[in-house]
Scaffold this active site. Sequence first.
Site, PDB file in Angstrom:
ATOM      1  N   MET A 223       0.862  -1.181   0.000  1.00 46.12           N
ATOM      2  CA  MET A 223       0.000   0.000   0.000  1.00 46.12           C
ATOM      3  C   MET A 223       0.900   1.233   0.000  1.00 46.12           C
ATOM      4  SD  MET A 223      -2.911   1.219   2.647  1.00 46.12           S
ATOM      5  CE  MET A 223      -3.819   2.706   2.301  1.00 46.12           C
ATOM      6  N   LEU A 224       0.601   2.144  -0.890  1.00 48.64           N
ATOM      7  CA  LEU A 224       1.422   3.360  -0.958  1.00 48.64           C
ATOM      8  C   LEU A 224       0.543   4.564  -1.263  1.00 48.64           C
ATOM      9  CD1 LEU A 224       4.245   4.756  -1.118  1.00 48.64           C
ATOM     10  CD2 LEU A 224       4.217   4.275  -3.559  1.00 48.64           C
ATOM     11  N   GLN A 230       0.340  12.301   1.474  1.00 48.61           N
ATOM     12  CA  GLN A 230       0.284  11.615   2.774  1.00 48.61           C
ATOM     13  C   GLN A 230      -0.222  12.548   3.878  1.00 48.61           C
ATOM     14  OE1 GLN A 230       4.162   9.845   3.522  1.00 48.61           O
ATOM     15  NE2 GLN A 230       3.944   8.439   1.803  1.00 48.61           N
ATOM     16  N   GLY A 231      -0.792  11.930   4.927  1.00 53.39           N
ATOM     17  CA  GLY A 231      -1.257  12.712   6.077  1.00 53.39           C
ATOM     18  C   GLY A 231      -2.481  13.549   5.795  1.00 53.39           C
ATOM     19  N   GLN A 232      -3.263  13.147   4.768  1.00 51.86           N
ATOM     20  CA  GLN A 232      -4.485  13.908   4.421  1.00 51.86           C
ATOM     21  C   GLN A 232      -5.704  12.988   4.365  1.00 51.86           C
ATOM     22  OE1 GLN A 232      -3.592  16.196   0.744  1.00 51.86           O
ATOM     23  NE2 GLN A 232      -1.474  16.013   1.347  1.00 51.86           N
ATOM     24  N   HIS A 234      -6.110  10.144   2.886  1.00 49.49           N
ATOM     25  CA  HIS A 234      -6.337   9.326   1.687  1.00 49.49           C
ATOM     26  C   HIS A 234      -6.093   7.839   1.971  1.00 49.49           C
ATOM     27  CE1 HIS A 234      -7.083  12.819  -0.642  1.00 49.49           C
ATOM     28  NE2 HIS A 234      -5.889  13.331  -0.378  1.00 49.49           N
ATOM     29  N   GLY A 235      -5.088   7.560   2.802  1.00 50.45           N
ATOM     30  CA  GLY A 235      -4.810   6.163   3.154  1.00 50.45           C
ATOM     31  C   GLY A 235      -6.035   5.534   3.819  1.00 50.45           C
ATOM     32  N   ALA A 236      -6.657   6.274   4.737  1.00 54.43           N
ATOM     33  CA  ALA A 236      -7.835   5.761   5.441  1.00 54.43           C
ATOM     34  C   ALA A 236      -8.972   5.493   4.453  1.00 54.43           C
ATOM     35  CB  ALA A 236      -8.264   6.753   6.518  1.00 54.43           C
ATOM     36  N   GLU A 258       0.510  -8.216   4.638  1.00 56.38           N
ATOM     37  CA  GLU A 258       1.853  -8.804   4.578  1.00 56.38           C
ATOM     38  C   GLU A 258       2.874  -7.833   5.160  1.00 56.38           C
ATOM     39  OE1 GLU A 258       2.751 -10.049   0.564  1.00 56.38           O
ATOM     40  OE2 GLU A 258       4.894  -9.878   0.962  1.00 56.38           O
TER      41      GLU A 258
HETATM   42  C1  ACO Z   1       1.057  -4.045   4.149  1.00 56.15           C
HETATM   43  C2  ACO Z   1       1.809  -2.817   3.640  1.00 56.15           C
HETATM   44  O1  ACO Z   1       1.582  -2.363   2.551  1.00 56.15           O
HETATM   45  S1  ACO Z   1       2.986  -2.167   4.666  1.00 56.15           S
HETATM   46  C3  ACO Z   1       3.588  -0.755   3.797  1.00 56.15           C
HETATM   47  C4  ACO Z   1       2.723   0.444   3.974  1.00 56.15           C
HETATM   48  N1  ACO Z   1       3.231   1.517   3.155  1.00 56.15           N
HETATM   49  C5  ACO Z   1       4.241   2.330   3.524  1.00 56.15           C
HETATM   50  O2  ACO Z   1       4.763   2.287   4.626  1.00 56.15           O
HETATM   51  C6  ACO Z   1       4.702   3.286   2.434  1.00 56.15           C
HETATM   52  C7  ACO Z   1       4.855   4.714   2.912  1.00 56.15           C
HETATM   53  N2  ACO Z   1       3.673   5.208   3.605  1.00 56.15           N
HETATM   54  C8  ACO Z   1       2.497   5.424   2.965  1.00 56.15           C
HETATM   55  O3  ACO Z   1       2.296   5.126   1.808  1.00 56.15           O
HETATM   56  C9  ACO Z   1       1.408   6.090   3.782  1.00 56.15           C
HETATM   57  O4  ACO Z   1       1.991   6.839   4.803  1.00 56.15           O
HETATM   58  C10 ACO Z   1       0.380   5.084   4.401  1.00 56.15           C
HETATM   59  C11 ACO Z   1      -0.240   4.216   3.330  1.00 56.15           C
HETATM   60  C12 ACO Z   1       1.050   4.189   5.431  1.00 56.15           C
HETATM   61  C13 ACO Z   1      -0.698   5.931   5.095  1.00 56.15           C
HETATM   62  O5  ACO Z   1      -1.341   6.735   4.127  1.00 56.15           O
HETATM   63  P1  ACO Z   1      -1.820   8.234   4.470  1.00 56.15           P
HETATM   64  O6  ACO Z   1      -2.614   8.718   3.339  1.00 56.15           O
HETATM   65  O7  ACO Z   1      -0.659   9.054   4.898  1.00 56.15           O
HETATM   66  O8  ACO Z   1      -2.783   7.918   5.702  1.00 56.15           O
HETATM   67  P2  ACO Z   1      -3.700   8.959   6.518  1.00 56.15           P
HETATM   68  O9  ACO Z   1      -3.535  10.328   5.989  1.00 56.15           O
HETATM   69  O10 ACO Z   1      -5.063   8.392   6.543  1.00 56.15           O
HETATM   70  O11 ACO Z   1      -3.052   8.866   7.975  1.00 56.15           O
HETATM   71  C14 ACO Z   1      -1.657   9.108   8.153  1.00 56.15           C
HETATM   72  C15 ACO Z   1      -1.425  10.059   9.315  1.00 56.15           C
HETATM   73  O12 ACO Z   1      -1.861  11.364   8.974  1.00 56.15           O
HETATM   74  C16 ACO Z   1      -2.704  11.886   9.997  1.00 56.15           C
HETATM   75  N3  ACO Z   1      -3.714  12.751   9.361  1.00 56.15           N
HETATM   76  C17 ACO Z   1      -4.595  12.390   8.404  1.00 56.15           C
HETATM   77  N4  ACO Z   1      -5.350  13.469   8.079  1.00 56.15           N
HETATM   78  C18 ACO Z   1      -4.920  14.500   8.825  1.00 56.15           C
HETATM   79  C19 ACO Z   1      -5.294  15.853   8.941  1.00 56.15           C
HETATM   80  N5  ACO Z   1      -6.272  16.366   8.195  1.00 56.15           N
HETATM   81  N6  ACO Z   1      -4.637  16.631   9.833  1.00 56.15           N
HETATM   82  C20 ACO Z   1      -3.637  16.124  10.580  1.00 56.15           C
HETATM   83  N7  ACO Z   1      -3.229  14.837  10.516  1.00 56.15           N
HETATM   84  C21 ACO Z   1      -3.869  14.049   9.653  1.00 56.15           C
HETATM   85  C22 ACO Z   1      -3.321  10.652  10.619  1.00 56.15           C
HETATM   86  O13 ACO Z   1      -3.766  10.885  11.928  1.00 56.15           O
HETATM   87  C23 ACO Z   1      -2.160   9.682  10.583  1.00 56.15           C
HETATM   88  O14 ACO Z   1      -1.292   9.949  11.682  1.00 56.15           O
HETATM   89  P3  ACO Z   1      -0.412   8.789  12.384  1.00 56.15           P
HETATM   90  O15 ACO Z   1       0.416   8.137  11.307  1.00 56.15           O
HETATM   91  O16 ACO Z   1       0.369   9.549  13.356  1.00 56.15           O
HETATM   92  O17 ACO Z   1      -1.371   7.819  12.957  1.00 56.15           O
END
Ligand code: ACO
Length: 401
Positions: A223-224, A230-232, A234-236, A258
Amino acid sequence: MQTQLAAYKCDTNEAICLKLVRTAEDLVDEETTFKPEFSHQLFENETVFGYKELQIRLYYSACRLTTLLQVKFASTVADRFKGIEQDDVEGKIKEFIPLGYCTGADDFLALLSKDATFKPFGELIHLYTQPCRENDQEYTYVIYKADMTCPGFREYHARLQTFLLWYIETASYIDVDDDKWNYFLLFENFEHDGVPHYAIVGYMTVYNYYAYPDKIRPRISQMLVLPPFQGQTHGAHLLEAVHKFFIADADVLDITAEDPSESFTRLRDFVDTKMCCQLPSFATEHLSQGFGSEMISEAQQKLKINKKQARRVYEIRRLGVTDPSNTEKYRLYRIDVKRRLNMPFQKNSREIAKMRRFLKPEELDCQLQQLDIKQQQDWLEKEFQEVVTQYRRTLERLAIA
Ligand SMILES: CC(=O)SCCNC(=O)CCNC(=O)[C@H](O)C(C)(C)COP(=O)(O)OP(=O)(O)OC[C@H]1O[C@@H](n2cnc3c(N)ncnc32)[C@H](O)[C@@H]1OP(=O)(O)O
Protein backbone atom coordinates in the site's frame (compact mmCIF):
# COMPACT_ATOMS: atom_id res chain seq x y z
CA MET A 1 43.82 11.48 -0.80
CA GLN A 2 41.15 9.60 1.22
CA THR A 3 39.52 12.86 2.31
CA GLN A 4 39.58 14.21 -1.22
CA LEU A 5 37.91 11.06 -2.53
CA ALA A 6 35.34 11.13 0.27
CA ALA A 7 34.08 14.42 -1.17
CA TYR A 8 32.79 12.38 -4.13
CA LYS A 9 30.53 10.21 -1.97
CA CYS A 10 26.83 11.05 -2.38
CA ASP A 11 23.81 10.19 -0.21
CA THR A 12 21.31 8.77 -2.72
CA ASN A 13 18.31 9.62 -0.51
CA GLU A 14 19.37 13.24 -0.97
CA ALA A 15 20.48 13.02 -4.60
CA ILE A 16 17.29 11.43 -5.91
CA CYS A 17 14.61 14.03 -6.70
CA LEU A 18 11.10 12.81 -7.43
CA LYS A 19 8.27 14.85 -8.84
CA LEU A 20 4.70 14.48 -10.05
CA VAL A 21 4.40 17.06 -12.81
CA ARG A 22 1.06 18.69 -13.69
CA THR A 23 2.29 21.78 -15.53
CA ALA A 24 5.51 22.96 -17.17
CA GLU A 25 6.09 25.24 -14.14
CA ASP A 26 6.20 22.21 -11.82
CA LEU A 27 9.32 21.04 -13.60
CA VAL A 28 11.36 23.93 -12.23
CA ASP A 29 9.49 24.44 -8.95
CA GLU A 30 11.62 23.15 -6.05
CA GLU A 31 8.50 23.03 -3.84
CA THR A 32 7.05 20.10 -5.77
CA THR A 33 10.15 17.91 -5.38
CA PHE A 34 10.05 15.05 -2.90
CA LYS A 35 12.72 12.63 -1.74
CA PRO A 36 12.89 8.89 -1.17
CA GLU A 37 12.83 7.35 2.28
CA PHE A 38 14.96 4.42 1.11
CA SER A 39 17.23 3.77 -1.83
CA HIS A 40 19.14 0.69 -0.59
CA GLN A 41 17.42 -1.59 -3.12
CA LEU A 42 19.36 0.14 -5.89
CA PHE A 43 22.31 1.69 -4.14
CA GLU A 44 24.32 -0.18 -1.52
CA ASN A 45 24.44 1.75 1.78
CA GLU A 46 22.31 4.38 0.03
CA THR A 47 25.40 5.98 -1.42
CA VAL A 48 27.10 6.35 -4.80
CA PHE A 49 30.65 7.33 -5.45
CA GLY A 50 32.20 9.59 -7.99
CA TYR A 51 30.15 12.79 -8.22
CA LYS A 52 29.94 16.28 -6.78
CA GLU A 53 26.49 17.90 -6.45
CA LEU A 54 24.79 14.86 -7.89
CA GLN A 55 21.09 15.15 -8.71
CA ILE A 56 19.17 12.16 -10.01
CA ARG A 57 15.92 13.51 -11.41
CA LEU A 58 13.13 11.01 -11.76
CA TYR A 59 10.08 13.00 -12.72
CA TYR A 60 6.67 11.65 -13.71
CA SER A 61 3.70 13.29 -15.35
CA ALA A 62 0.98 13.30 -12.67
CA CYS A 63 -1.59 11.30 -14.68
CA ARG A 64 0.03 8.97 -17.23
CA LEU A 65 3.29 8.71 -15.30
CA THR A 66 5.30 9.53 -18.41
CA THR A 67 8.85 9.43 -17.05
CA LEU A 68 11.83 11.77 -17.28
CA LEU A 69 15.24 10.55 -16.10
CA GLN A 70 18.15 12.97 -15.88
CA VAL A 71 21.43 12.62 -14.01
CA LYS A 72 23.05 16.01 -13.32
CA PHE A 73 26.29 16.78 -11.49
CA ALA A 74 28.93 19.50 -11.14
CA SER A 75 31.93 17.22 -11.71
CA THR A 76 33.06 13.61 -11.50
CA VAL A 77 35.99 11.99 -9.75
CA ALA A 78 37.47 11.08 -13.13
CA ASP A 79 37.72 14.80 -13.98
CA ARG A 80 40.16 15.21 -11.10
CA PHE A 81 41.76 11.78 -10.55
CA LYS A 82 42.85 9.89 -13.63
CA GLY A 83 42.05 6.16 -13.51
CA ILE A 84 39.31 6.42 -10.85
CA GLU A 85 35.83 5.90 -12.18
CA GLN A 86 32.45 7.05 -10.96
CA ASP A 87 29.57 4.57 -10.33
CA ASP A 88 27.17 4.10 -13.20
CA VAL A 89 24.10 5.80 -11.69
CA GLU A 90 22.06 5.97 -14.85
CA GLY A 91 22.71 2.32 -15.67
CA LYS A 92 21.48 1.31 -12.19
CA ILE A 93 18.26 3.32 -12.42
CA LYS A 94 17.61 1.95 -15.93
CA GLU A 95 17.50 -1.59 -14.49
CA PHE A 96 14.49 -0.62 -12.39
CA ILE A 97 12.40 1.68 -14.58
CA PRO A 98 10.57 0.52 -17.69
CA LEU A 99 11.80 1.50 -21.14
CA GLY A 100 10.16 4.41 -22.92
CA TYR A 101 11.24 7.17 -20.52
CA CYS A 102 12.47 10.56 -21.74
CA THR A 103 15.89 12.00 -21.03
CA GLY A 104 15.22 15.50 -22.39
CA ALA A 105 12.88 18.03 -20.73
CA ASP A 106 11.49 19.13 -24.12
CA ASP A 107 10.43 15.60 -25.05
CA PHE A 108 8.86 15.19 -21.62
CA LEU A 109 6.93 18.47 -21.87
CA ALA A 110 5.70 17.56 -25.34
CA LEU A 111 4.19 14.37 -23.88
CA LEU A 112 2.74 16.13 -20.81
CA SER A 113 -0.27 17.36 -22.79
CA LYS A 114 -1.30 13.72 -23.28
CA ASP A 115 -2.22 13.62 -19.57
CA ALA A 116 -5.47 15.40 -20.56
CA THR A 117 -6.74 12.25 -22.28
CA PHE A 118 -5.77 9.88 -19.48
CA LYS A 119 -8.69 8.00 -17.87
CA PRO A 120 -8.42 5.65 -14.86
CA PHE A 121 -8.34 1.91 -15.57
CA GLY A 122 -11.01 -0.58 -14.52
CA GLU A 123 -14.18 -0.04 -12.50
CA LEU A 124 -14.99 2.80 -10.11
CA ILE A 125 -15.56 1.39 -6.60
CA HIS A 126 -15.59 4.53 -4.46
CA LEU A 127 -15.69 8.32 -4.68
CA TYR A 128 -15.25 11.02 -2.02
CA THR A 129 -14.66 14.75 -1.86
CA GLN A 130 -12.29 16.62 0.38
CA PRO A 131 -10.94 20.16 0.62
CA CYS A 132 -7.36 20.55 -0.61
CA ARG A 133 -4.95 21.49 2.19
CA GLU A 134 -3.24 24.24 0.16
CA ASN A 135 -6.14 26.18 -1.35
CA ASP A 136 -9.18 24.84 0.56
CA GLN A 137 -10.82 24.05 -2.78
CA GLU A 138 -13.05 20.94 -2.83
CA TYR A 139 -11.49 18.07 -4.80
CA THR A 140 -12.98 14.76 -5.85
CA TYR A 141 -11.06 11.51 -5.34
CA VAL A 142 -11.91 8.28 -7.10
CA ILE A 143 -10.86 4.71 -6.35
CA TYR A 144 -10.73 2.21 -9.22
CA LYS A 145 -10.20 -1.54 -9.24
CA ALA A 146 -8.11 -2.51 -12.24
CA ASP A 147 -6.63 -5.69 -13.65
CA MET A 148 -4.11 -6.64 -16.28
CA THR A 149 -6.80 -7.09 -18.93
CA CYS A 150 -7.41 -3.29 -18.95
CA PRO A 151 -5.66 -1.92 -22.06
CA GLY A 152 -2.50 -0.01 -21.09
CA PHE A 153 -2.65 -0.95 -17.41
CA ARG A 154 0.30 -3.36 -17.53
CA GLU A 155 2.60 -0.58 -18.79
CA TYR A 156 1.11 1.99 -16.41
CA HIS A 157 1.57 -0.34 -13.41
CA ALA A 158 5.21 -0.94 -14.44
CA ARG A 159 5.82 2.80 -14.09
CA LEU A 160 3.76 3.15 -10.91
CA GLN A 161 5.45 0.34 -8.99
CA THR A 162 8.85 2.07 -9.30
CA PHE A 163 7.73 4.30 -6.40
CA LEU A 164 7.61 1.29 -4.06
CA LEU A 165 11.39 1.04 -4.02
CA TRP A 166 11.67 4.45 -2.39
CA TYR A 167 8.98 4.04 0.28
CA ILE A 168 8.63 0.36 1.28
CA GLU A 169 11.78 -0.99 2.88
CA THR A 170 11.40 -4.58 1.63
CA ALA A 171 9.44 -3.88 -1.55
CA SER A 172 9.80 -6.11 -4.56
CA TYR A 173 8.06 -6.08 -7.92
CA ILE A 174 5.16 -8.51 -8.17
CA ASP A 175 4.46 -11.15 -10.81
CA VAL A 176 1.79 -9.36 -12.85
CA ASP A 177 1.08 -12.51 -14.89
CA ASP A 178 -0.47 -14.07 -11.79
CA ASP A 179 -4.18 -13.24 -12.04
CA LYS A 180 -4.70 -13.56 -8.28
CA TRP A 181 -3.52 -9.96 -7.84
CA ASN A 182 -6.08 -7.17 -7.27
CA TYR A 183 -5.07 -3.58 -7.99
CA PHE A 184 -6.82 -0.63 -6.32
CA LEU A 185 -5.86 2.84 -7.57
CA LEU A 186 -6.69 6.21 -6.04
CA PHE A 187 -6.77 9.36 -8.21
CA GLU A 188 -7.35 13.04 -7.61
CA ASN A 189 -9.78 14.45 -10.14
CA PHE A 190 -8.73 18.03 -10.96
CA GLU A 191 -9.42 20.46 -13.79
CA HIS A 192 -6.68 21.95 -15.94
CA ASP A 193 -7.61 24.30 -18.81
CA GLY A 194 -11.22 23.22 -18.31
CA VAL A 195 -10.35 19.54 -18.89
CA PRO A 196 -10.79 16.91 -16.13
CA HIS A 197 -7.52 15.19 -15.21
CA TYR A 198 -6.84 12.15 -13.01
CA ALA A 199 -3.62 12.38 -11.03
CA ILE A 200 -2.37 9.31 -9.18
CA VAL A 201 -2.53 9.65 -5.38
CA GLY A 202 -1.77 6.11 -4.25
CA TYR A 203 -2.48 2.44 -4.77
CA MET A 204 -2.71 -0.96 -3.20
CA THR A 205 -2.03 -4.49 -4.39
CA VAL A 206 -3.91 -7.35 -2.75
CA TYR A 207 -3.30 -11.06 -3.37
CA ASN A 208 -6.14 -13.60 -3.26
CA TYR A 209 -4.78 -16.40 -1.08
CA TYR A 210 -6.73 -19.62 -0.69
CA ALA A 211 -8.45 -20.27 2.66
CA TYR A 212 -9.59 -23.80 3.57
CA PRO A 213 -11.98 -25.24 2.47
CA ASP A 214 -13.54 -23.02 -0.20
CA LYS A 215 -12.79 -19.38 0.61
CA ILE A 216 -10.37 -16.61 -0.34
CA ARG A 217 -8.23 -14.71 2.14
CA PRO A 218 -7.06 -11.49 0.40
CA ARG A 219 -3.72 -10.27 1.70
CA ILE A 220 -2.76 -6.61 1.38
CA SER A 221 0.72 -6.73 -0.05
CA GLN A 222 1.75 -3.19 -0.96
CA MET A 223 0.00 0.00 0.00
CA LEU A 224 1.42 3.36 -0.96
CA VAL A 225 0.10 6.89 -0.74
CA LEU A 226 2.54 9.13 -2.59
CA PRO A 227 4.34 11.64 -0.31
CA PRO A 228 2.63 14.82 -1.58
CA PHE A 229 -0.70 13.29 -0.51
CA GLN A 230 0.28 11.62 2.77
CA GLY A 231 -1.26 12.71 6.08
CA GLN A 232 -4.49 13.91 4.42
CA THR A 233 -6.68 10.83 5.19
CA HIS A 234 -6.34 9.33 1.69
CA GLY A 235 -4.81 6.16 3.15
CA ALA A 236 -7.83 5.76 5.44
CA HIS A 237 -10.24 6.22 2.52
CA LEU A 238 -8.37 3.71 0.36
CA LEU A 239 -8.15 1.05 3.07
CA GLU A 240 -11.80 1.40 4.04
CA ALA A 241 -12.92 1.29 0.39
CA VAL A 242 -10.94 -1.92 -0.20
CA HIS A 243 -12.48 -3.49 2.93
CA LYS A 244 -15.94 -2.55 1.74
CA PHE A 245 -15.22 -3.98 -1.69
CA PHE A 246 -14.36 -7.36 -0.15
CA ILE A 247 -17.24 -7.26 2.36
CA ALA A 248 -19.62 -7.64 -0.56
CA ASP A 249 -17.83 -10.82 -1.71
CA ALA A 250 -19.28 -13.98 -0.10
CA ASP A 251 -16.16 -15.98 -1.06
CA VAL A 252 -13.90 -13.81 1.08
CA LEU A 253 -13.20 -15.10 4.60
CA ASP A 254 -11.21 -12.19 5.99
CA ILE A 255 -8.38 -9.82 5.06
CA THR A 256 -4.76 -10.04 6.17
CA ALA A 257 -1.68 -7.87 5.56
CA GLU A 258 1.85 -8.80 4.58
CA ASP A 259 4.71 -7.54 6.70
CA PRO A 260 2.86 -4.40 7.89
CA SER A 261 4.94 -1.28 8.51
CA GLU A 262 4.38 0.82 11.65
CA SER A 263 2.49 3.52 9.75
CA PHE A 264 0.31 0.91 8.05
CA THR A 265 -0.46 -0.72 11.43
CA ARG A 266 -1.60 2.66 12.81
CA LEU A 267 -3.75 3.27 9.74
CA ARG A 268 -5.32 -0.17 9.93
CA ASP A 269 -6.03 0.17 13.68
CA PHE A 270 -7.82 3.43 12.99
CA VAL A 271 -9.89 2.15 10.05
CA ASP A 272 -10.81 -1.18 11.65
CA THR A 273 -11.72 0.36 15.00
CA LYS A 274 -13.85 2.99 13.25
CA MET A 275 -15.72 0.26 11.34
CA CYS A 276 -16.13 -2.02 14.39
CA CYS A 277 -17.69 0.80 16.44
CA GLN A 278 -20.91 0.05 14.59
CA LEU A 279 -20.96 -3.65 15.59
CA PRO A 280 -23.20 -4.60 18.56
CA SER A 281 -20.62 -7.04 19.98
CA PHE A 282 -18.09 -4.17 20.32
CA ALA A 283 -20.58 -1.93 22.17
CA THR A 284 -19.22 -0.33 25.36
CA GLU A 285 -21.28 -2.57 27.69
CA HIS A 286 -19.62 -5.76 26.34
CA LEU A 287 -16.02 -4.61 26.52
CA SER A 288 -15.41 -5.24 30.24
CA GLN A 289 -16.52 -8.87 29.76
CA GLY A 290 -13.44 -9.59 27.67
CA PHE A 291 -12.72 -10.57 24.08
CA GLY A 292 -15.58 -12.85 23.12
CA SER A 293 -16.39 -15.23 20.25
CA GLU A 294 -19.23 -12.88 19.20
CA MET A 295 -16.63 -10.21 18.45
CA ILE A 296 -14.54 -12.62 16.38
CA SER A 297 -17.46 -13.85 14.29
CA GLU A 298 -19.15 -10.48 13.84
CA ALA A 299 -15.89 -8.72 12.80
CA GLN A 300 -15.14 -11.54 10.37
CA GLN A 301 -18.60 -11.98 8.90
CA LYS A 302 -19.66 -8.36 8.66
CA LEU A 303 -16.33 -6.58 8.04
CA LYS A 304 -13.89 -9.34 6.94
CA ILE A 305 -11.61 -8.38 9.83
CA ASN A 306 -9.47 -11.32 10.96
CA LYS A 307 -9.34 -12.64 14.55
CA LYS A 308 -5.94 -11.15 15.44
CA GLN A 309 -6.98 -7.71 14.24
CA ALA A 310 -10.42 -8.00 15.95
CA ARG A 311 -8.54 -8.61 19.20
CA ARG A 312 -6.52 -5.39 18.69
CA VAL A 313 -9.71 -3.47 17.98
CA TYR A 314 -11.26 -4.84 21.19
CA GLU A 315 -8.18 -3.74 23.20
CA ILE A 316 -8.30 -0.27 21.65
CA ARG A 317 -12.04 0.08 22.29
CA ARG A 318 -11.72 -1.18 25.87
CA LEU A 319 -8.85 1.21 26.61
CA GLY A 320 -11.06 4.01 25.31
CA VAL A 321 -13.75 3.27 27.91
CA THR A 322 -11.38 2.47 30.80
CA ASP A 323 -10.75 5.39 33.11
CA PRO A 324 -7.01 5.20 33.97
CA SER A 325 -7.68 6.78 37.37
CA ASN A 326 -9.98 3.87 38.27
CA THR A 327 -7.22 1.61 39.64
CA GLU A 328 -9.26 -1.60 39.68
CA LYS A 329 -10.66 -1.23 36.17
CA TYR A 330 -7.27 -0.28 34.74
CA ARG A 331 -5.65 -3.25 36.55
CA LEU A 332 -8.17 -5.62 34.95
CA TYR A 333 -7.45 -4.09 31.54
CA ARG A 334 -3.70 -4.46 32.04
CA ILE A 335 -4.06 -8.11 33.07
CA ASP A 336 -6.23 -8.81 30.04
CA VAL A 337 -3.76 -7.29 27.56
CA LYS A 338 -0.74 -8.82 29.28
CA ARG A 339 -2.38 -12.25 29.17
CA ARG A 340 -2.46 -11.96 25.39
CA LEU A 341 1.09 -10.63 25.23
CA ASN A 342 2.18 -13.50 27.48
CA MET A 343 0.95 -16.22 25.13
CA PRO A 344 4.40 -17.00 23.66
CA PHE A 345 5.78 -17.43 27.21
CA GLN A 346 2.91 -19.75 28.12
CA LYS A 347 3.92 -21.86 25.17
CA ASN A 348 7.42 -21.85 26.62
CA SER A 349 6.11 -23.11 29.97
CA ARG A 350 4.51 -26.07 28.24
CA GLU A 351 7.81 -26.75 26.54
CA ILE A 352 9.60 -26.65 29.91
CA ALA A 353 7.21 -29.27 31.28
CA LYS A 354 8.07 -31.43 28.29
CA MET A 355 11.81 -30.78 28.80
CA ARG A 356 11.54 -31.89 32.43
CA ARG A 357 10.48 -35.30 31.22
CA PHE A 358 13.19 -35.72 28.61
CA LEU A 359 16.30 -33.73 29.61
CA LYS A 360 19.08 -34.57 32.08
CA PRO A 361 19.17 -32.17 35.13
CA GLU A 362 22.27 -30.28 33.87
CA GLU A 363 20.69 -29.85 30.41
CA LEU A 364 17.47 -28.62 32.00
CA ASP A 365 19.37 -26.06 34.15
CA CYS A 366 20.98 -24.68 31.03
CA GLN A 367 17.63 -24.29 29.25
CA LEU A 368 15.93 -22.66 32.24
CA GLN A 369 18.63 -20.01 32.62
CA GLN A 370 17.47 -18.65 29.31
CA LEU A 371 13.96 -18.06 30.66
CA ASP A 372 14.55 -15.59 33.44
CA ILE A 373 11.18 -14.70 35.04
CA LYS A 374 12.19 -11.14 35.91
CA GLN A 375 13.21 -10.50 32.33
CA GLN A 376 9.82 -11.81 31.17
CA GLN A 377 7.99 -9.46 33.52
CA ASP A 378 10.06 -6.47 32.41
CA TRP A 379 9.48 -7.34 28.78
CA LEU A 380 5.72 -7.69 29.36
CA GLU A 381 5.48 -4.32 31.09
CA LYS A 382 7.47 -2.64 28.31
CA GLU A 383 5.30 -4.25 25.61
CA PHE A 384 2.14 -3.25 27.48
CA GLN A 385 3.26 0.38 27.71
CA GLU A 386 4.11 0.38 24.01
CA VAL A 387 0.76 -0.99 22.86
CA VAL A 388 -1.10 1.42 25.15
CA THR A 389 0.82 4.33 23.61
CA GLN A 390 -0.10 3.12 20.10
CA TYR A 391 -3.74 2.61 21.13
CA ARG A 392 -4.01 6.09 22.66
CA ARG A 393 -2.79 7.58 19.38
CA THR A 394 -5.53 5.68 17.52
CA LEU A 395 -8.14 6.81 20.06
CA GLU A 396 -7.03 10.43 19.61
CA ARG A 397 -7.45 10.14 15.83
CA LEU A 398 -10.87 8.52 16.27
CA ALA A 399 -11.95 11.33 18.59
CA ILE A 400 -11.39 13.97 15.91
CA ALA A 401 -12.47 11.90 12.87
C1 ACO B 1 1.06 -4.05 4.15
C2 ACO B 1 1.81 -2.82 3.64
O1 ACO B 1 1.58 -2.36 2.55
S1 ACO B 1 2.99 -2.17 4.67
C3 ACO B 1 3.59 -0.75 3.80
C4 ACO B 1 2.72 0.44 3.97
N1 ACO B 1 3.23 1.52 3.16
C5 ACO B 1 4.24 2.33 3.52
O2 ACO B 1 4.76 2.29 4.63
C6 ACO B 1 4.70 3.29 2.43
C7 ACO B 1 4.86 4.71 2.91
N2 ACO B 1 3.67 5.21 3.61
C8 ACO B 1 2.50 5.42 2.97
O3 ACO B 1 2.30 5.13 1.81
C9 ACO B 1 1.41 6.09 3.78
O4 ACO B 1 1.99 6.84 4.80
C10 ACO B 1 0.38 5.08 4.40
C11 ACO B 1 -0.24 4.22 3.33
C12 ACO B 1 1.05 4.19 5.43
C13 ACO B 1 -0.70 5.93 5.10
O5 ACO B 1 -1.34 6.73 4.13
P1 ACO B 1 -1.82 8.23 4.47
O6 ACO B 1 -2.61 8.72 3.34
O7 ACO B 1 -0.66 9.05 4.90
O8 ACO B 1 -2.78 7.92 5.70
P2 ACO B 1 -3.70 8.96 6.52
O9 ACO B 1 -3.53 10.33 5.99
O10 ACO B 1 -5.06 8.39 6.54
O11 ACO B 1 -3.05 8.87 7.98
C14 ACO B 1 -1.66 9.11 8.15
C15 ACO B 1 -1.42 10.06 9.32
O12 ACO B 1 -1.86 11.36 8.97
C16 ACO B 1 -2.70 11.89 10.00
N3 ACO B 1 -3.71 12.75 9.36
C17 ACO B 1 -4.59 12.39 8.40
N4 ACO B 1 -5.35 13.47 8.08
C18 ACO B 1 -4.92 14.50 8.83
C19 ACO B 1 -5.29 15.85 8.94
N5 ACO B 1 -6.27 16.37 8.19
N6 ACO B 1 -4.64 16.63 9.83
C20 ACO B 1 -3.64 16.12 10.58
N7 ACO B 1 -3.23 14.84 10.52
C21 ACO B 1 -3.87 14.05 9.65
C22 ACO B 1 -3.32 10.65 10.62
O13 ACO B 1 -3.77 10.88 11.93
C23 ACO B 1 -2.16 9.68 10.58
O14 ACO B 1 -1.29 9.95 11.68
P3 ACO B 1 -0.41 8.79 12.38
O15 ACO B 1 0.42 8.14 11.31
O16 ACO B 1 0.37 9.55 13.36
O17 ACO B 1 -1.37 7.82 12.96
